[in-house]
Scaffold this motif. Structure first.
Motif, PDB file in Angstrom:
ATOM      1  N   TYR A  35       0.982  -1.233   0.071  1.00  0.00           N
ATOM      2  CA  TYR A  35      -0.101   0.087   0.066  1.00  0.00           C
ATOM      3  C   TYR A  35       0.880   1.423   0.029  1.00  0.00           C
ATOM      4  CZ  TYR A  35      -3.847   2.976   0.763  1.00  0.00           C
ATOM      5  OH  TYR A  35      -5.209   3.806   0.625  1.00  0.00           O
ATOM      6  N   SER A  36       2.231   1.192   0.601  1.00  0.00           N
ATOM      7  CA  SER A  36       2.909   2.482   0.588  1.00  0.00           C
ATOM      8  C   SER A  36       3.183   2.770  -0.918  1.00  0.00           C
ATOM      9  CB  SER A  36       4.142   2.044   1.245  1.00  0.00           C
ATOM     10  OG  SER A  36       4.918   1.093   0.530  1.00  0.00           O
ATOM     11  N   THR A  37       3.239   2.022  -1.847  1.00  0.00           N
ATOM     12  CA  THR A  37       3.172   2.328  -3.240  1.00  0.00           C
ATOM     13  C   THR A  37       2.305   3.212  -3.712  1.00  0.00           C
ATOM     14  OG1 THR A  37       4.438   0.238  -3.801  1.00  0.00           O
ATOM     15  CG2 THR A  37       3.652   1.704  -5.542  1.00  0.00           C
ATOM     16  N   SER A  64      -7.352   4.912   2.965  1.00  0.00           N
ATOM     17  CA  SER A  64      -7.415   3.368   2.715  1.00  0.00           C
ATOM     18  C   SER A  64      -9.092   2.974   2.728  1.00  0.00           C
ATOM     19  CB  SER A  64      -6.784   2.660   3.851  1.00  0.00           C
ATOM     20  OG  SER A  64      -6.693   1.208   3.283  1.00  0.00           O
ATOM     21  N   GLN A  65      -9.760   3.634   1.951  1.00  0.00           N
ATOM     22  CA  GLN A  65     -11.289   3.216   1.935  1.00  0.00           C
ATOM     23  C   GLN A  65     -11.804   3.242   0.684  1.00  0.00           C
ATOM     24  OE1 GLN A  65     -13.704   6.867   3.514  1.00  0.00           O
ATOM     25  NE2 GLN A  65     -14.446   5.487   5.245  1.00  0.00           N
ATOM     26  N   VAL A  66     -12.428   2.481   0.358  1.00  0.00           N
ATOM     27  CA  VAL A  66     -13.182   2.038  -1.124  1.00  0.00           C
ATOM     28  C   VAL A  66     -14.577   3.183  -0.939  1.00  0.00           C
ATOM     29  CG1 VAL A  66     -14.310   0.543  -2.595  1.00  0.00           C
ATOM     30  CG2 VAL A  66     -12.057  -0.064  -1.670  1.00  0.00           C
ATOM     31  N   LEU A  67     -14.812   3.803  -2.155  1.00  0.00           N
ATOM     32  CA  LEU A  67     -16.180   4.607  -2.275  1.00  0.00           C
ATOM     33  C   LEU A  67     -16.693   4.232  -3.573  1.00  0.00           C
ATOM     34  CD1 LEU A  67     -17.647   6.969  -1.625  1.00  0.00           C
ATOM     35  CD2 LEU A  67     -16.173   8.394  -3.213  1.00  0.00           C
ATOM     36  N   ASP A 113      -3.596  -5.548   7.009  1.00  0.00           N
ATOM     37  CA  ASP A 113      -2.436  -5.533   7.870  1.00  0.00           C
ATOM     38  C   ASP A 113      -2.093  -7.276   8.400  1.00  0.00           C
ATOM     39  OD1 ASP A 113      -3.809  -6.370   9.910  1.00  0.00           O
ATOM     40  OD2 ASP A 113      -3.668  -4.355  11.025  1.00  0.00           O
ATOM     41  N   ASP A 114      -0.777  -7.509   8.811  1.00  0.00           N
ATOM     42  CA  ASP A 114      -0.604  -8.589   9.124  1.00  0.00           C
ATOM     43  C   ASP A 114      -1.262  -9.372   9.951  1.00  0.00           C
ATOM     44  OD1 ASP A 114       1.772  -8.143   7.601  1.00  0.00           O
ATOM     45  OD2 ASP A 114       3.079  -7.597   9.409  1.00  0.00           O
ATOM     46  N   TYR A 115      -2.268  -8.706  10.550  1.00  0.00           N
ATOM     47  CA  TYR A 115      -3.345  -9.270  11.513  1.00  0.00           C
ATOM     48  C   TYR A 115      -4.737  -9.638  10.876  1.00  0.00           C
ATOM     49  CZ  TYR A 115      -0.261  -7.762  15.021  1.00  0.00           C
ATOM     50  OH  TYR A 115       0.967  -7.442  15.710  1.00  0.00           O
ATOM     51  N   PRO A 146       1.918  -1.754   8.287  1.00  0.00           N
ATOM     52  CA  PRO A 146       2.029  -1.878   6.938  1.00  0.00           C
ATOM     53  C   PRO A 146       0.781  -2.540   6.464  1.00  0.00           C
ATOM     54  CG  PRO A 146       3.827  -2.397   8.052  1.00  0.00           C
ATOM     55  CD  PRO A 146       2.756  -2.162   9.151  1.00  0.00           C
ATOM     56  N   LEU A 147       0.050  -2.230   5.134  1.00  0.00           N
ATOM     57  CA  LEU A 147      -0.947  -2.902   4.489  1.00  0.00           C
ATOM     58  C   LEU A 147      -0.442  -3.644   3.357  1.00  0.00           C
ATOM     59  CD1 LEU A 147      -3.476  -0.001   4.777  1.00  0.00           C
ATOM     60  CD2 LEU A 147      -3.226  -2.009   6.315  1.00  0.00           C
ATOM     61  N   HIS A 148      -0.969  -4.759   2.848  1.00  0.00           N
ATOM     62  CA  HIS A 148      -0.835  -5.470   1.611  1.00  0.00           C
ATOM     63  C   HIS A 148      -2.110  -5.988   0.966  1.00  0.00           C
ATOM     64  CE1 HIS A 148       3.509  -5.908   2.922  1.00  0.00           C
ATOM     65  NE2 HIS A 148       3.036  -6.144   4.158  1.00  0.00           N
ATOM     66  N   LEU A 149      -2.073  -5.988  -0.374  1.00  0.00           N
ATOM     67  CA  LEU A 149      -3.351  -6.351  -1.006  1.00  0.00           C
ATOM     68  C   LEU A 149      -3.758  -7.687  -0.785  1.00  0.00           C
ATOM     69  CD1 LEU A 149      -5.176  -5.716  -3.311  1.00  0.00           C
ATOM     70  CD2 LEU A 149      -3.662  -6.608  -4.855  1.00  0.00           C
ATOM     71  N   CYS A 150      -5.029  -7.875  -0.384  1.00  0.00           N
ATOM     72  CA  CYS A 150      -5.706  -8.967  -0.475  1.00  0.00           C
ATOM     73  C   CYS A 150      -6.455  -9.412  -1.730  1.00  0.00           C
ATOM     74  CB  CYS A 150      -6.652  -9.050   1.010  1.00  0.00           C
ATOM     75  SG  CYS A 150      -7.662 -10.646   0.995  1.00  0.00           S
ATOM     76  N   ALA A 151      -5.846 -10.373  -2.604  1.00  0.00           N
ATOM     77  CA  ALA A 151      -6.342 -10.448  -3.710  1.00  0.00           C
ATOM     78  C   ALA A 151      -7.874 -11.216  -3.686  1.00  0.00           C
ATOM     79  CB  ALA A 151      -5.429 -11.815  -4.432  1.00  0.00           C
ATOM     80  N   GLU A 152      -8.013 -11.737  -2.769  1.00  0.00           N
ATOM     81  CA  GLU A 152      -9.819 -12.378  -2.741  1.00  0.00           C
ATOM     82  C   GLU A 152     -10.503 -11.236  -2.495  1.00  0.00           C
ATOM     83  OE1 GLU A 152     -12.192 -15.419   0.125  1.00  0.00           O
ATOM     84  OE2 GLU A 152     -10.112 -15.346   0.227  1.00  0.00           O
ATOM     85  N   ARG A 153     -10.122 -10.325  -1.798  1.00  0.00           N
ATOM     86  CA  ARG A 153     -11.070  -9.039  -1.477  1.00  0.00           C
ATOM     87  C   ARG A 153     -11.185  -8.158  -2.724  1.00  0.00           C
ATOM     88  NH1 ARG A 153     -12.126  -6.486   3.816  1.00  0.00           N
ATOM     89  NH2 ARG A 153     -12.015  -7.965   5.372  1.00  0.00           N
TER      90      ARG A 153
END
Length: 206
Positions: free
Chosen positions: A58-60, A130-133, A150-152, A164-171
């Motif tokens: 997500y930092s990208t 970090s919010q979808v509209l 995040d990692d949790y 740190p946030l990472h893309l969840c492909a399933e979501r």
């Protein structure tokens, strides 16, 4: 034309007439080229439309948005950079500087963009929140959980925790399925029924 139609549906002359037409079509040079792959003929099945590819980190996106300048404020950085998930365009959202007129009414950049990109339906990622509209027309919209975790395994809408946030492909695929199956308006309707505060938001100004 009427004579041709009457012959086509006439049982006595149909066989001979159709046989002649089929022979002419099949012997046409354009048909031969199409069958041989010459001339750029249409290929089926056609690939389905997809949402844009998002970076894994997500930092990208944050770095990309931090360099985004408002197109109408003389080079100032945008306060609310918003990414269109359909075409990848970065917009200056929730700001009077980028409002434009649509149908005789002033609307925000995201609402105006939906009419040129999605026929009045829009999917956006508000990068700094970090919010979808989701937006439908000028008066309806809702917020939706982002595809970044995040990692949790939790979202961080508003980036309050700072993990740190990472893309969840399933979501992200779930959001894409909603878009492909024209389910965005239904999600907005259910969200506004469950939360009346969403109805009071001036979605057209986003």
């Amino acid at each position: 034309m009427l004579v041709l139609c009457s012959h086509l549906f006439d049982a006595t002359g149909t066989h001979t007439l159709l046989e002649t037409l089929i022979h002419r079509w099949c012997s046409h040079p354009g048909v031969h080229k199409a069958l041989q792959g010459v001339g750029g003929g249409v290929r089926f099945p056609r690939e389905s439309n997809r949402l844009i590819e998002l970076p894994e980190d997500y930092s990208t996106l944050i770095n990309q948005a931090s360099n985004f300048l408002c197109p109408r404020s003389g080079g100032d950085k945008s306060r609310a950079p918003t990414l269109c998930l359909v075409c990848g365009c970065l917009l200056c959202s929730q700001s009077y500087c980028c409002q434009t007129e649509v149908g005789g009414e002033d609307v925000g950049a995201c609402t105006a963009h939906t009419f040129t990109c999605g026929a009045g339906m829009g999917l956006f990622l508000r990068v700094r929140e970090s919010q979808v509209l989701f937006v439908a027309g000028k008066t309806k919209g809702c917020f939706y959980p982002p595809p970044y975790l995040d990692d949790y395994g939790e979202t961080d809408q508003g980036l309050k925790r700072g993990n740190p946030l990472h893309l969840c492909a399933e979501r992200y695929r779930k959001i894409e399925r909603l878009w492909r199956q024209h389910g965005i308006a239904e999600v907005i309707g259910h969200a506004q029924e469950a939360n009346q505060t969403l109805v009071a938001i001036d979605w057209q100004h986003l």
